[in-house]
Design a protein around this motif. Structure first.
Motif, PDB file in Angstrom:
ATOM      1  N   LYS A   1      43.289  56.037  52.874  1.00  0.00           N
ATOM      2  CA  LYS A   1      43.466  55.266  51.889  1.00  0.00           C
ATOM      3  C   LYS A   1      42.149  54.923  50.930  1.00  0.00           C
ATOM      4  O   LYS A   1      41.246  54.647  51.580  1.00  0.00           O
ATOM      5  CB  LYS A   1      44.114  53.887  51.997  1.00  0.00           C
ATOM      6  CG  LYS A   1      44.796  53.076  51.029  1.00  0.00           C
ATOM      7  CD  LYS A   1      45.588  51.772  51.562  1.00  0.00           C
ATOM      8  CE  LYS A   1      46.199  51.060  50.254  1.00  0.00           C
ATOM      9  NZ  LYS A   1      47.624  51.755  49.857  1.00  0.00           N
ATOM     10  N   PHE A   2      42.239  55.085  49.555  1.00  0.00           N
ATOM     11  CA  PHE A   2      41.235  55.177  48.837  1.00  0.00           C
ATOM     12  C   PHE A   2      41.463  54.004  47.562  1.00  0.00           C
ATOM     13  O   PHE A   2      42.643  53.544  47.396  1.00  0.00           O
ATOM     14  CB  PHE A   2      40.925  56.354  47.976  1.00  0.00           C
ATOM     15  CG  PHE A   2      40.584  57.336  48.660  1.00  0.00           C
ATOM     16  CD1 PHE A   2      39.086  57.550  48.978  1.00  0.00           C
ATOM     17  CD2 PHE A   2      41.445  58.410  49.294  1.00  0.00           C
ATOM     18  CE1 PHE A   2      38.866  58.507  50.111  1.00  0.00           C
ATOM     19  CE2 PHE A   2      41.033  59.419  49.997  1.00  0.00           C
ATOM     20  CZ  PHE A   2      39.667  59.464  50.467  1.00  0.00           C
ATOM     21  N   TYR A   3      40.241  53.467  47.121  1.00  0.00           N
ATOM     22  CA  TYR A   3      40.535  52.446  46.122  1.00  0.00           C
ATOM     23  C   TYR A   3      39.476  52.667  45.189  1.00  0.00           C
ATOM     24  O   TYR A   3      38.360  53.094  45.348  1.00  0.00           O
ATOM     25  CB  TYR A   3      40.207  51.135  46.560  1.00  0.00           C
ATOM     26  CG  TYR A   3      41.263  50.371  47.443  1.00  0.00           C
ATOM     27  CD1 TYR A   3      42.064  49.299  46.928  1.00  0.00           C
ATOM     28  CD2 TYR A   3      41.418  50.714  48.707  1.00  0.00           C
ATOM     29  CE1 TYR A   3      43.027  48.773  47.642  1.00  0.00           C
ATOM     30  CE2 TYR A   3      42.252  50.466  49.515  1.00  0.00           C
ATOM     31  CZ  TYR A   3      43.115  49.157  49.164  1.00  0.00           C
ATOM     32  OH  TYR A   3      44.194  48.691  49.714  1.00  0.00           O
ATOM     33  N   LYS A   4      40.112  53.416  43.824  1.00  0.00           N
ATOM     34  CA  LYS A   4      39.487  53.791  42.702  1.00  0.00           C
ATOM     35  C   LYS A   4      38.972  52.644  41.684  1.00  0.00           C
ATOM     36  O   LYS A   4      39.837  51.989  41.189  1.00  0.00           O
ATOM     37  CB  LYS A   4      40.120  54.954  41.919  1.00  0.00           C
ATOM     38  CG  LYS A   4      40.591  56.013  42.684  1.00  0.00           C
ATOM     39  CD  LYS A   4      41.248  57.191  41.999  1.00  0.00           C
ATOM     40  CE  LYS A   4      42.172  56.709  40.967  1.00  0.00           C
ATOM     41  NZ  LYS A   4      42.732  57.863  39.908  1.00  0.00           N
ATOM     42  N   LEU A   5      37.607  52.595  41.390  1.00  0.00           N
ATOM     43  CA  LEU A   5      37.221  51.839  40.248  1.00  0.00           C
ATOM     44  C   LEU A   5      37.321  52.677  38.949  1.00  0.00           C
ATOM     45  O   LEU A   5      36.608  53.771  38.961  1.00  0.00           O
ATOM     46  CB  LEU A   5      35.865  51.208  40.327  1.00  0.00           C
ATOM     47  CG  LEU A   5      35.257  50.499  39.434  1.00  0.00           C
ATOM     48  CD1 LEU A   5      35.843  49.159  39.322  1.00  0.00           C
ATOM     49  CD2 LEU A   5      33.738  50.177  39.409  1.00  0.00           C
ATOM     50  N   THR A   6      38.139  52.443  37.822  1.00  0.00           N
ATOM     51  CA  THR A   6      38.567  53.128  37.033  1.00  0.00           C
ATOM     52  C   THR A   6      37.691  52.803  35.554  1.00  0.00           C
ATOM     53  O   THR A   6      37.278  51.896  35.276  1.00  0.00           O
ATOM     54  CB  THR A   6      39.960  53.373  36.723  1.00  0.00           C
ATOM     55  OG1 THR A   6      40.279  52.172  35.946  1.00  0.00           O
ATOM     56  CG2 THR A   6      40.735  53.153  37.802  1.00  0.00           C
ATOM     57  N   SER A   7      37.823  54.129  34.794  1.00  0.00           N
ATOM     58  CA  SER A   7      37.260  53.670  33.586  1.00  0.00           C
ATOM     59  C   SER A   7      37.777  52.882  32.553  1.00  0.00           C
ATOM     60  O   SER A   7      37.184  52.473  31.355  1.00  0.00           O
ATOM     61  CB  SER A   7      37.159  55.080  32.718  1.00  0.00           C
ATOM     62  OG  SER A   7      38.512  55.591  32.683  1.00  0.00           O
TER      63      SER A   7
ATOM     64  N   THR B   1      44.034  57.006  36.669  1.00  0.00           N
ATOM     65  CA  THR B   1      42.799  56.929  35.604  1.00  0.00           C
ATOM     66  C   THR B   1      41.473  57.393  36.241  1.00  0.00           C
ATOM     67  O   THR B   1      41.413  57.402  37.382  1.00  0.00           O
ATOM     68  CB  THR B   1      42.583  55.475  35.162  1.00  0.00           C
ATOM     69  OG1 THR B   1      43.929  54.834  34.879  1.00  0.00           O
ATOM     70  CG2 THR B   1      41.817  55.387  33.987  1.00  0.00           C
ATOM     71  N   PRO B   2      40.808  58.278  35.148  1.00  0.00           N
ATOM     72  CA  PRO B   2      39.451  58.964  35.857  1.00  0.00           C
ATOM     73  C   PRO B   2      38.789  57.751  36.595  1.00  0.00           C
ATOM     74  O   PRO B   2      38.647  56.381  36.124  1.00  0.00           O
ATOM     75  CB  PRO B   2      38.742  59.162  34.447  1.00  0.00           C
ATOM     76  CG  PRO B   2      40.011  59.391  33.395  1.00  0.00           C
ATOM     77  CD  PRO B   2      40.940  58.377  34.009  1.00  0.00           C
ATOM     78  N   VAL B   3      37.950  58.304  37.387  1.00  0.00           N
ATOM     79  CA  VAL B   3      37.226  57.480  38.590  1.00  0.00           C
ATOM     80  C   VAL B   3      35.628  57.104  38.166  1.00  0.00           C
ATOM     81  O   VAL B   3      35.203  58.119  37.257  1.00  0.00           O
ATOM     82  CB  VAL B   3      37.093  58.506  39.799  1.00  0.00           C
ATOM     83  CG1 VAL B   3      35.838  57.735  40.583  1.00  0.00           C
ATOM     84  CG2 VAL B   3      38.281  58.467  40.375  1.00  0.00           C
ATOM     85  N   ARG B   4      35.242  55.851  37.890  1.00  0.00           N
ATOM     86  CA  ARG B   4      33.969  55.397  38.051  1.00  0.00           C
ATOM     87  C   ARG B   4      33.458  55.112  39.178  1.00  0.00           C
ATOM     88  O   ARG B   4      32.095  55.677  39.365  1.00  0.00           O
ATOM     89  CB  ARG B   4      33.860  54.047  37.043  1.00  0.00           C
ATOM     90  CG  ARG B   4      33.832  54.302  35.561  1.00  0.00           C
ATOM     91  CD  ARG B   4      33.672  53.004  34.814  1.00  0.00           C
ATOM     92  NE  ARG B   4      32.176  52.767  35.200  1.00  0.00           N
ATOM     93  CZ  ARG B   4      30.981  53.533  34.383  1.00  0.00           C
ATOM     94  NH1 ARG B   4      31.167  54.664  33.750  1.00  0.00           N
ATOM     95  NH2 ARG B   4      29.968  53.051  34.804  1.00  0.00           N
ATOM     96  N   GLY B   5      34.339  54.878  40.398  1.00  0.00           N
ATOM     97  CA  GLY B   5      33.647  54.689  41.617  1.00  0.00           C
ATOM     98  C   GLY B   5      34.874  54.775  42.519  1.00  0.00           C
ATOM     99  O   GLY B   5      35.971  54.741  42.312  1.00  0.00           O
TER     100      GLY B   5
END
Length: 468
Positions: free
Chosen positions: A334-340, A312-316
């Motif tokens: 490893k990343f963690y995406k806060l999504t829209s 999902t698109p990234v917000r942060g």
């Protein structure tokens, strides 16, 4: 005839786990912020929440995957919306926050975390930081209890958090500060400003060592260091909507080492650089894409590898500290995406290897970002020390238990997830007790003795080499 470039990282690929390992039903802020909006360490995830009556940050254990019925545990200590936060690199139970209320506050998180539906509102340290809203903060990566914050007053302030005092102000910007980054040794800060300049400061001397012409566009730019090569990497916008990547070699700043237009889009690019692999990851706000490049010492200096575009698109977005990657699966980042969609999605980047043996060639020793090289008092006195190093092993790092790895059977043997390493806790905690301070003194004495031992051994080795 085409020549295939040789690189062990040429086939790195990204992947996301099953949805059961997402964090869902979140209430993330809908504000348009240029900061990362989410941070992680080996114990907790935090993100900026949507809420009334002041700023709030959700904070919960990494193990709490899935959907939630109860309200998320929260840190509430500001009267205006939160703009940024950062975990202490040396203690997972210390969190710094800043806000439109101009304050910087530092919280000691309980060792058992915050209970569901409960809030932590009492800060260990509160600092009246900026004349206008504060925007970003970052802990010093080499010295304990040294913190930097920026604000709309066009000042970067350096704080000795243990004393709660402002020690240095970096000024001289002609427009808003868009982003800044410490170098690994914690003696320099590179600053990107809307006046289309990148300035590199010798922080303790409070002098500008490099004044660089940056991106011509006025949209937000971000930057990071390639410490092993003494490069500064900057992402931003050209005069149109072109997004750009620029690299400066601080040994010769007469012109950029590398400059390239990336694409045309409006999303702010957030760069993350891994020193061990020399891979630069570029994540874009409002998009699901993460592009990644390998940096090398010879022209053209930057090689495109691939683009990960799932999810999902990234917000942060935030990166797990490198010392916690899963060596059993050849994970390198490893990343963690806060999504829209009000969720957090893990993204793992892996080197494909068939062998089940430990792949030591893809894991060179790296800077151990969980241990300070010096105390705040040593840093304030002008010290620059060798950074502690971390050696990867086949067993992985037991200080971090990834829920995905645990479910697949590829996690290291878990330690007590509630209590931090006593040595790290004593060094990192703010407002420490007399017992903690005594432990700090004892550990500092031990470290000093070890440093002297290492220095003596290095000298002896140099003498032996010279005599051959």
């Amino acid at each position: 005839m085409s020549i295939v470039r040789k690189s062990k990282y040429r086939h790195v690929f990204g992947s996301i786990p099953k949805r059961e390992f997402f964090y869902e039903d979140l209430k993330g802020s809908t504000a348009s912020l240029d900061t990362n909006m989410i941070k992680i360490n080996n114990k907790f995830i935090s993100y900026i929440m949507e809420g009334s009556g002041g700023g709030a940050i959700a904070l919960f254990p990494i193990s709490d995957v899935g959907r939630r019925k109860n309200p998320w545990p929260a840190v509430r200590g500001h009267t205006r919306p939160v703009t940024d936060m950062d975990f202490s690199p040396f203690n997972p139970y210390v969190l710094a926050t800043t806000s439109e209320d101009c304050l910087v506050r530092v919280f000691n998180i309980p060792e058992n975390g915050i209970a569901d539906g409960e809030s932590l509102s009492e800060a260990a340290v509160t600092m009246h930081a900026h004349g206008r809203k504060a925007s970003e903060l970052l802990w010093n990566p080499a010295a304990s209890n040294i913190l930097a914050s920026s604000g709309a007053d066009q000042i970067i302030k350096i704080w000795d958090v243990e004393k709660g005092s402002n020690t240095i102000n970096l000024e001289g910007f002609e427009d808003m500060i868009q982003g800044f980054a410490w170098n690994a040794k914690g003696n320099e800060i590179a600053v990107q400003s809307r006046d289309k300049k990148v300035r590199v400061f010798d922080v303790r001397a409070n002098t500008v060592t490099h004044d660089l012409e940056s991106h011509k566009g006025s949209k937000t730019s971000r930057l990071c260091y390639n410490n092993s090569r003494n490069w500064v990497l900057s992402t931003g916008f050209g005069q149109g909507s072109d997004r750009e990547l620029t690299i400066w070699d601080l040994a010769n700043t007469s012109k950029p080492l590398f400059h390239q237009k990336l694409d045309q889009s409006s999303g702010v690019i957030m760069p993350f650089f891994d020193e061990g692999t020399q891979i630069l990851f570029l994540a874009s706000k409002g998009e699901s894409n993460i592009k990644y490049y390998e940096l090398v010492g010879d022209a053209p200096f930057c090689h495109y590898i691939s683009t990960f575009g799932e999810g999902t698109p990234v917000r942060g977005i935030t990166a797990l500290p490198k010392v916690y990657v899963n060596t059993r699966t050849c994970e390198i980042m490893k990343f963690y995406k806060l999504t829209s969609k009000q969720s957090i999605e893990p993204v793992s980047f892996t080197v494909p290897r068939r062998s089940e043996m430990f792949q030591d060639d893809i894991y060179p020793d790296t800077h151990d970002t969980t241990r300070p090289a010096m105390t705040a008092s040593e840093w304030n006195s002008g010290a620059i020390k060798d950074l502690p190093m971390f050696k990867f092993t086949a067993e992985g790092n037991p200080d971090f238990i990834d829920p995905v790895a645990l479910a697949s059977g590829s996690a290291p043997s878990p330690m007590d997830s509630r209590s931090p390493n006593p040595a790290v806790a004593a060094v990192g905690r703010v407002g420490a007790s007399s017992e903690d301070k005594a432990k700090v003194a004892e550990l500092e004495a031990e470290l000093a003795a070890k440093d002297q031992e290492i220095a003596a051994l290095k000298k002896e080795l140099e003498e032996l080499k010279a005599s051959q």
